[in-house]
Design an enzyme around this catalytic site. Structure first.
Site, short mmCIF file in Angstrom:
data_model
loop_
_atom_site.label_atom_id
_atom_site.label_comp_id
_atom_site.label_asym_id
_atom_site.label_seq_id
_atom_site.Cartn_x
_atom_site.Cartn_y
_atom_site.Cartn_z
N ASP A 134 -2.26 2.24 -8.27
CA ASP A 134 -0.82 2.16 -8.04
C ASP A 134 -0.40 0.79 -7.53
O ASP A 134 0.62 0.64 -6.88
CB ASP A 134 -0.38 3.24 -7.05
CG ASP A 134 -1.11 3.13 -5.71
OD1 ASP A 134 -2.23 2.59 -5.69
OD2 ASP A 134 -0.56 3.58 -4.68
N ASP A 183 2.59 -2.13 -3.92
CA ASP A 183 1.78 -0.91 -3.84
C ASP A 183 2.69 0.28 -3.57
O ASP A 183 3.56 0.23 -2.68
CB ASP A 183 0.75 -1.04 -2.72
CG ASP A 183 -0.15 0.18 -2.62
OD1 ASP A 183 -1.20 0.17 -3.27
OD2 ASP A 183 0.21 1.12 -1.88
#
Length: 586
Positions: free
Chosen positions: A508, A465
């Site tokens: 993301d 992440d």
């Protein structure tokens, strides 16, 4: 080596040629071995014992191999009647001929036994296998025989499968007649050189389908969960489910891919329940396509083989071609045998199935194939080919029209296949990062977990992440945010193996599945990726670009949900407890 083929009209002619050759042999000087190859028209099968007896009387030391056949090749010419008789005289080479009596339930055991026998042959150069009998399960057998050194040539075919109106034929040695099984001929010698060329010319057509139900290895009941008869009716408009079907379907075999080898499967028998039997094997799950035969392409592939054979400069040629090529090409079939008429003695058969060996050593039963096998002894020079010696391909009118039509079909099929490929990519690839999308990634995770639990191989999963990604979007704009995502994806791709699977999980977040990889190795890769992503900071002129990473190993009792929950927890531990920009293993 001397290779001397004869076509005998009847038994008496055969006897005369044996006597004639015996006289010639006396003047040939020293030789090491004589192989006598006999192919008798199926209608003369009752005369075969007399043929063998004659050779035994006149040439008692000769090795004998042969079988009944529907069509033969003698000196590059197709013959449908009589007896093909060939004498192969070797100066130094040796021949061993032996029978293989068949039992489908012992296919693997027979393969182990024959492999052991062949590996004891010094300087083995080639193996010929002649088969009688329909739907023989040779797959386990060939798994063993394929362990022969890859340089050993393997050729031959199903000379008689019993599907002709004349009934079941056989293969034979000098001492044995085999109605279901094989005759094997082992060629060996230090100075023996063998070259083989394979050609098909059939091209895939239409969509890929899956074999979903079999009655046996050669009989398909269902394709894509519908009767095989439905496939022929839908895509080819063939509604005659009788003997006429075979003549209509001969131009449209199925193709499959086995370990990178393109193989064809020709329909041989039909059943009232809508199933069809083929000239070679299938397994459930085989991905298949219909094929078509462009006469010009078929002949050109044959000529390419022939030019290679001419350069090899053989002293004798054995040829094996599929009987369906003869039916499909009609009068133009003679053009595919030109090399067998260019000064090199040749002999062969039209078979119901042809054996081939891939460069990697795998041996398969194939259909719709032409095999040309050249033999020579000693250090003969390889000669330069003269391509002008081949006449231009001139097809009879019917085949010429068909060739143009097939060219059109190929062009349209290529366009459709390219469009389908693009649609497939769109369906499985994340358009921004060019990694797998979430749906495809879930599928890959499921497949990897299944293989892990089945085989015991290690699988590790990583979740990544990007830290403070919202800040990057808010500060520099979404265009810059997209560039950061693409740069992170590129670094992931650069640091994983081709066997690993990486995808964008959403926003993301990224997930990487490491196949056959333990958690320690995966953690090292993760550290490398984390470190390189930090280098993006200067590229995008932001305070920092970092990532939080979680790693876990798949367990035997995992589900996709439990595996995902654990790697997700590891990633959040990096982000919340580790202070971000770190790797956590759970």
């Amino acid at each position: 080596m001397k290779h001397i083929p004869y076509l005998c009209e009847d038994v008496q002619s055969f006897f005369n040629k044996v006597d004639e050759f015996s006289s010639q042999l006396a003047g040939m000087g020293e030789y090491s071995c004589v192989l006598v190859t006999i192919y008798a028209n199926i209608h003369l099968k009752d005369k075969v014992p007399d043929l063998i007896q004659k050779v035994r009387e006149v040439l008692p030391e000769a090795k004998i191999a042969g079988g009944t056949a529907s069509a033969m090749i003698t000196a590059g010419v197709i013959n449908y009647y009589g007896i093909s008789l060939t004498f192969s005289v070797f100066k130094e080479g040796q021949i061993e001929v032996f029978p293989v009596f068949w039992d489908d339930d012992k296919s693997k055991e027979i393969g182990v036994e024959i492999l052991e026998k062949l590996t004891k042959v010094d300087n083995l150069a080639a193996v010929e296998m002649l088969t009688a009998g329909y739907a023989i399960n040779t797959m386990p057998f060939f798994e063993e025989i394929s362990k022969l050194p890859p340089e050993v040539v393997f050729f031959g075919g199903v000379v008689d499968d019993g599907t002709t109106p004349a009934g079941q034929g056989f293969v034979f040695t000098g001492d044995d007649v085999i109605h279901r099984g094989h005759v094997m001929v082992a060629f060996n010698g230090k100075s023996l050189n063998v070259h083989v060329g394979y050609g098909s010319g059939w091209k895939p057509l239409g969509k890929t389908m899956t074999v979903t139900r079999l009655d046996n290895y050669h009989t398909i009941c269902e394709i894509d969960d519908v009767p095989v008869r439905t496939i022929y009716e839908k895509y080819l408009g063939i509604t005659n489910w009788n003997d006429e079907f075979l003549s209509e379907a001969v131009a449209f075999p199925f193709s499959i891919i086995r370990n990178g080898a393109f193989l064809s499967r020709l329909p041989r028998r039909l059943d009232k329940d809508g199933s069809a039997s083929y000239g070679a094997d299938f397994v459930v799950g085989d991905m298949i396509r219909l094929c078509y035969g462009d006469p010009a392409v078929i002949i050109q592939e044959a000529r390419n083989i022939q030019m290679e054979m001419i350069r090899f400069n053989p002293e004798g040629i054995f040829a094996v071609s599929c009987w369906a090529r003869n039916i499909h090409l009609h009068k133009d079939v003679n053009q595919e045998l030109e090399a067998c008429r260019k000064g090199v003695p040749s002999t062969g058969i039209y078979a119901s199935g042809e054996y081939m060996r891939t460069p990697g050593g795998d041996i398969y039963l194939n259909n719709m194939c032409l095999s040309i096998i050249g033999f020579r002894e000693g250090g003969h020079e390889v000669i330069s080919s003269n391509d002008e010696s081949m006449q231009p391909i001139r097809l009879e009118h019917q085949n010429s029209v068909l060739s143009h039509m097939m060219h059109f079909v190929q062009a349209v099929s290529n366009e459709l296949e390219e469009s389908n490929r693009r649609l497939y990519d769109i369906a499985k690839i994340d358009f921004l990062t060019n990694l797998l999308n979430r749906g495809e990634l879930e599928s890959e995770m499921a497949n990897s977990l299944y293989r892990c639990q089945l085989s015991g191989n290690s699988v590790s999963v990583m979740m990544l992440d990007i830290d403070n990604f919202k800040s990057i979007n808010d500060t520099l704009g979404h265009d810059t945010g997209d560039e950061v995502l693409k740069s992170v994806a590129d670094l992931i791709k650069q640091n994983i193996r081709s066997t690993d699977r990486a995808g964008r999980w959403g926003g993301d977040e990224f997930i990487i599945v490491f196949n056959n990889c333990n958690v320690d190795v995966a953690a090292n890769v993760a550290e490398r990726i984390r470190s390189k992503i930090m280098g993006l900071t200067s590229q995008f002129k932001v305070k920092n670009v970092t990532v939080s990473i979680g790693i876990t190993a798949a367990a035997k009792d995992d589900t996709i949900l439990s595996l995902f929950q654990r790697v997700d927890a590891a990633m959040y531990k990096s982000k919340n407890q580790g202070g971000k920009n770190c790797v956590t293993v759970i």
